[in-house]
Each structure stands twice: as structure tokens, then as C-alpha cells.
Design a protein around this motif. Sequence first.
Motif, PDB file in Angstrom:
ATOM      1  N   VAL A 155       0.877  -1.169   0.000  1.00 38.09           N
ATOM      2  CA  VAL A 155       0.000   0.000   0.000  1.00 38.09           C
ATOM      3  C   VAL A 155       0.909   1.212   0.000  1.00 38.09           C
ATOM      4  CG1 VAL A 155      -1.856   1.214   1.188  1.00 38.09           C
ATOM      5  CG2 VAL A 155      -1.722  -1.276   1.310  1.00 38.09           C
ATOM      6  N   GLY A 156       0.974   1.926  -1.125  1.00 36.52           N
ATOM      7  CA  GLY A 156       1.914   3.026  -1.271  1.00 36.52           C
ATOM      8  C   GLY A 156       1.521   4.230  -0.459  1.00 36.52           C
ATOM      9  N   ALA A 157       2.431   5.201  -0.386  1.00 37.74           N
ATOM     10  CA  ALA A 157       2.177   6.447   0.345  1.00 37.74           C
ATOM     11  C   ALA A 157       0.972   7.137  -0.279  1.00 37.74           C
ATOM     12  CB  ALA A 157       3.400   7.355   0.282  1.00 37.74           C
ATOM     13  N   ASP A 158      -0.159   7.043   0.407  1.00 37.28           N
ATOM     14  CA  ASP A 158      -1.422   7.504  -0.168  1.00 37.28           C
ATOM     15  C   ASP A 158      -2.294   8.059   0.943  1.00 37.28           C
ATOM     16  OD1 ASP A 158      -3.524   7.961  -1.846  1.00 37.28           O
ATOM     17  OD2 ASP A 158      -4.177   5.887  -1.968  1.00 37.28           O
ATOM     18  N   SER A 159      -2.754   9.285   0.814  1.00 36.09           N
ATOM     19  CA  SER A 159      -3.635   9.869   1.812  1.00 36.09           C
ATOM     20  C   SER A 159      -4.996   9.190   1.734  1.00 36.09           C
ATOM     21  CB  SER A 159      -3.805  11.374   1.588  1.00 36.09           C
ATOM     22  OG  SER A 159      -4.770  11.887   2.479  1.00 36.09           O
ATOM     23  N   TYR A 160      -5.523   8.833   2.898  1.00 30.95           N
ATOM     24  CA  TYR A 160      -6.807   8.144   2.912  1.00 30.95           C
ATOM     25  C   TYR A 160      -7.970   9.109   2.842  1.00 30.95           C
ATOM     26  CZ  TYR A 160      -7.581   9.513   7.779  1.00 30.95           C
ATOM     27  OH  TYR A 160      -7.793  10.240   8.919  1.00 30.95           O
ATOM     28  N   LEU A 161      -7.729  10.429   2.879  1.00 30.34           N
ATOM     29  CA  LEU A 161      -8.794  11.402   3.041  1.00 30.34           C
ATOM     30  C   LEU A 161      -9.874  11.274   1.970  1.00 30.34           C
ATOM     31  CD1 LEU A 161      -9.746  13.688   4.832  1.00 30.34           C
ATOM     32  CD2 LEU A 161      -8.523  15.290   3.365  1.00 30.34           C
ATOM     33  N   GLU A 162      -9.439  11.105   0.710  1.00 28.38           N
ATOM     34  CA  GLU A 162     -10.426  11.016  -0.367  1.00 28.38           C
ATOM     35  C   GLU A 162     -11.170   9.695  -0.362  1.00 28.38           C
ATOM     36  OE1 GLU A 162      -7.295   9.571  -3.839  1.00 28.38           O
ATOM     37  OE2 GLU A 162      -8.065  11.611  -3.810  1.00 28.38           O
ATOM     38  N   ASN A 163     -10.647   8.676   0.339  1.00 25.51           N
ATOM     39  CA  ASN A 163     -11.296   7.372   0.417  1.00 25.51           C
ATOM     40  C   ASN A 163     -11.914   7.109   1.781  1.00 25.51           C
ATOM     41  OD1 ASN A 163      -8.391   6.709  -1.251  1.00 25.51           O
ATOM     42  ND2 ASN A 163     -10.317   6.354  -2.319  1.00 25.51           N
ATOM     43  N   LEU A 164     -11.895   8.113   2.664  1.00 22.16           N
ATOM     44  CA  LEU A 164     -12.360   7.927   4.023  1.00 22.16           C
ATOM     45  C   LEU A 164     -13.881   7.794   4.076  1.00 22.16           C
ATOM     46  CD1 LEU A 164     -11.625   7.907   7.068  1.00 22.16           C
ATOM     47  CD2 LEU A 164     -11.968  10.387   7.037  1.00 22.16           C
ATOM     48  N   ASP A 165     -14.349   6.707   4.699  1.00 20.83           N
ATOM     49  CA  ASP A 165     -15.772   6.512   4.924  1.00 20.83           C
ATOM     50  C   ASP A 165     -16.184   6.977   6.319  1.00 20.83           C
ATOM     51  OD1 ASP A 165     -16.163   5.354   2.386  1.00 20.83           O
ATOM     52  OD2 ASP A 165     -15.493   3.406   3.139  1.00 20.83           O
ATOM     53  N   LEU A 166     -15.302   6.774   7.301  1.00 18.28           N
ATOM     54  CA  LEU A 166     -15.601   7.176   8.671  1.00 18.28           C
ATOM     55  C   LEU A 166     -14.300   7.314   9.450  1.00 18.28           C
ATOM     56  CD1 LEU A 166     -17.733   7.701  10.894  1.00 18.28           C
ATOM     57  CD2 LEU A 166     -17.677   5.245  11.384  1.00 18.28           C
ATOM     58  N   GLY A 167     -14.206   8.363  10.270  1.00 13.60           N
ATOM     59  CA  GLY A 167     -13.042   8.551  11.130  1.00 13.60           C
ATOM     60  C   GLY A 167     -13.451   9.152  12.460  1.00 13.60           C
ATOM     61  N   LEU A 168     -13.132   8.451  13.552  1.00 13.97           N
ATOM     62  CA  LEU A 168     -13.435   8.928  14.896  1.00 13.97           C
ATOM     63  C   LEU A 168     -12.140   8.929  15.704  1.00 13.97           C
ATOM     64  CD1 LEU A 168     -16.679   6.851  15.570  1.00 13.97           C
ATOM     65  CD2 LEU A 168     -16.551   9.247  14.893  1.00 13.97           C
ATOM     66  N   MET A 169     -11.803  10.057  16.344  1.00 15.45           N
ATOM     67  CA  MET A 169     -10.545  10.183  17.074  1.00 15.45           C
ATOM     68  C   MET A 169     -10.778  10.996  18.339  1.00 15.45           C
ATOM     69  SD  MET A 169      -8.487  11.207  13.629  1.00 15.45           S
ATOM     70  CE  MET A 169      -8.749  10.193  12.162  1.00 15.45           C
ATOM     71  N   LEU A 170     -10.296  10.460  19.461  1.00 15.65           N
ATOM     72  CA  LEU A 170     -10.520  11.126  20.743  1.00 15.65           C
ATOM     73  C   LEU A 170      -9.373  10.804  21.692  1.00 15.65           C
ATOM     74  CD1 LEU A 170     -12.739  12.879  22.142  1.00 15.65           C
ATOM     75  CD2 LEU A 170     -13.579  10.752  23.152  1.00 15.65           C
ATOM     76  N   ASN A 171      -8.913  11.845  22.411  1.00 22.08           N
ATOM     77  CA  ASN A 171      -7.850  11.687  23.399  1.00 22.08           C
ATOM     78  C   ASN A 171      -8.323  12.293  24.712  1.00 22.08           C
ATOM     79  OD1 ASN A 171      -5.307  12.849  24.866  1.00 22.08           O
ATOM     80  ND2 ASN A 171      -4.504  11.327  23.458  1.00 22.08           N
ATOM     81  N   GLY A 172      -7.953  11.673  25.824  1.00 21.69           N
ATOM     82  CA  GLY A 172      -8.349  12.208  27.121  1.00 21.69           C
ATOM     83  C   GLY A 172      -7.327  11.889  28.184  1.00 21.69           C
ATOM     84  N   ASP A 173      -7.341  12.671  29.280  1.00 24.65           N
ATOM     85  CA  ASP A 173      -6.427  12.400  30.385  1.00 24.65           C
ATOM     86  C   ASP A 173      -7.031  12.859  31.703  1.00 24.65           C
ATOM     87  OD1 ASP A 173      -5.440  15.156  31.231  1.00 24.65           O
ATOM     88  OD2 ASP A 173      -4.874  15.197  29.124  1.00 24.65           O
ATOM     89  N   ALA A 174      -6.502  12.284  32.782  1.00 20.44           N
ATOM     90  CA  ALA A 174      -6.868  12.672  34.142  1.00 20.44           C
ATOM     91  C   ALA A 174      -5.582  12.780  34.939  1.00 20.44           C
ATOM     92  CB  ALA A 174      -7.798  11.632  34.761  1.00 20.44           C
ATOM     93  N   LYS A 175      -5.414  13.897  35.692  1.00 21.87           N
ATOM     94  CA  LYS A 175      -4.177  14.138  36.438  1.00 21.87           C
ATOM     95  C   LYS A 175      -4.507  14.495  37.884  1.00 21.87           C
ATOM     96  CE  LYS A 175      -1.727  16.009  32.408  1.00 21.87           C
ATOM     97  NZ  LYS A 175      -1.072  17.210  31.818  1.00 21.87           N
ATOM     98  N   LYS A 176      -3.641  14.023  38.774  1.00 17.44           N
ATOM     99  CA  LYS A 176      -3.708  14.405  40.175  1.00 17.44           C
ATOM    100  C   LYS A 176      -2.289  14.378  40.726  1.00 17.44           C
ATOM    101  CE  LYS A 176      -5.897  13.517  44.617  1.00 17.44           C
ATOM    102  NZ  LYS A 176      -6.821  12.658  45.411  1.00 17.44           N
ATOM    103  N   GLY A 177      -1.816  15.560  41.169  1.00 10.69           N
ATOM    104  CA  GLY A 177      -0.437  15.640  41.609  1.00 10.69           C
ATOM    105  C   GLY A 177       0.507  15.344  40.453  1.00 10.69           C
ATOM    106  N   ARG A 178       1.445  14.444  40.706  1.00 11.48           N
ATOM    107  CA  ARG A 178       2.392  14.066  39.655  1.00 11.48           C
ATOM    108  C   ARG A 178       1.898  12.887  38.808  1.00 11.48           C
ATOM    109  NH1 ARG A 178       7.443  16.293  39.876  1.00 11.48           N
ATOM    110  NH2 ARG A 178       7.942  17.520  41.735  1.00 11.48           N
TER     111      ARG A 178
END
Length: 300
Positions: free
Chosen positions: A86-109
Amino acid sequence: AIPDRTKVTNIKVCLKKKSLKNIRTTALNVVFALILVLSLSNIAAAQAPSDKWQFSITPYLWIPDIDGTLSYDVPSRSVGAPTVSVGADSYLENLDLGLMLNGDAKKGRWAIYTDVIYLDFSNTSSKVESIDFGNAKIPVSPSIDAGTETSLRAAAWTLTGGYGVLQGDRGRLEIMAGFRYLHVKASSDWRLAFAVDGPLGGRIFSRSGSVNQRPVIWDGIIGFRVRINLGSSKFYVPYYFDIGTGSSSITYQGLAGLGYGFKWFDLVLVYRHLFYDMDAGKLIQDTRFSGPALGITFRF
């Protein structure tokens, strides 16, 4: 047809070159990471970490190019198992669905981080590189490929715990450990100019067909996360690096970019690189996902 020994030798040489390339790439990432860590020695722990829970969530869009090899396995090698690039190819034009999420919880160190990605894209231009008949791997000339396409569905989940070894007005440095899970459904539809004969009579790889595979990959990872505040401005530099192994022979991920903090949220633009390589005979070989990502971090 008897496989050409010269071609088989060339394939072995290419595999050795890929292995050396992976080692060099990993070494460069590690060296860069160490240099960055050493450069942060002037982050003084003058600011006491908060003993209250702090949370953030970041929806984001990542637009990577995909470059790698899929080495399919089939129940009967008598019909041949294709290796598809699979060559260097952007998936954007072939994208059917994309879900991306990042989260964090911090207390002290202490901190907990999680990252979830789901991608579904189809009809990506590909090439059949070779065909494995079990006792021999026959190379396929690019000129024979009349139009191969690959579709991928991938779900990735990363969960890590971190500890702030350095924290102050200038930024924060955390060491971390955890795991990354990857579930991939890959399918390729190949079309060749003609069928390919195997090394023994009666073994023929059809000129057209399809194949799919669904590996589940678990890897333990270690790494670090850095935030460098740029003077008294609201700009900062985020950097992240991890490396690990398990179901894959090696996986690593890195990102770096620029962020700007508003009152209730941050705007972050980074370049992200994710690499996977599995043992010989497994589906994912020397595969990279690289590209920019834009996210909004909400703090509460």
C-alpha cells in the motif's frame, strides 16, 4: 515455472535492507527523544503539582499517509498467498468514517492517558508484490498489476499511566507505561494482466480475486510525554514518544507540534507518526501512518 534464483536473492536483500532501515529509524527516534529529555533539565520543580483532579478531552482529526506491506495468509497455499504493498497515499479522499478522541486525568504528579482511533477507508491504490506458494515466493512485476485496491478498517486504543518527574513553570516531563491495542480488517481485490504459475505443476494464482484478514495486536509500550512552555506566552510545544512490542515485533509512535492555550481550551497542531512491524508471515509488515493532526483540548 521454476523461480528465478536471482529474483529470490533480490527479495532477501530487500528484506535485509528494510530491517536495517527499521533499526536506523528506531535508533534516530530514541536518540532524538534522549536529546529532548536532556534539554529539559532546566525545568525546575518549583511549582507544586495540584492535589486536585484535573481532566481534559481532545477531539481531533488526523490525516496520515499510509505506506506499508500486507502479507496475507490463506488456508491453502496451493492457490498462493499474495503480499500487497500500500503506497504512500492519503486516505482522506477514500475515508468513509473517522473517529478520534484523546483524554487524560491528572492528580499531583500522576496521570492517566487514553487515546482512541477508528478509521474506515476503501479503494486505496495497491500493488501485488509477490505470491507465496508455501515452498517458494514468486515476485510479481509492477507492470503485471492491472489495478489492485485495498480497504482497511482499523481500531486502535492506547492506555498509559504517567508520572511527572519534572514539573515547573517552564513545562512538564512525564515517564509513562501502558499498552496499545490494534484491530485491523484488511481486504485486497487484485487484478493482474494474467495468471501466475506456481513452482510446481497445478499451482496457479488467479489473475483476479480477493483476500481478507483480521489480526488483533496487543503491545506493551513505554515512553514519555513533554510540554515545553514558550516563555511567558500562551504558546507551548507538545512532544510524545513511545516504543513497545508484543504481538508485533516492534511498534513506536511519536508526535510533535505547537499548541496555544485559551481560557477554557487549547488549540493544538502536531505531526504524528505511528509505525508497526510484525514477524515474518504476519499480516502487517513495515507499515507507517504519518501526517498532521489538529485538535481542540477542553480542560475541566
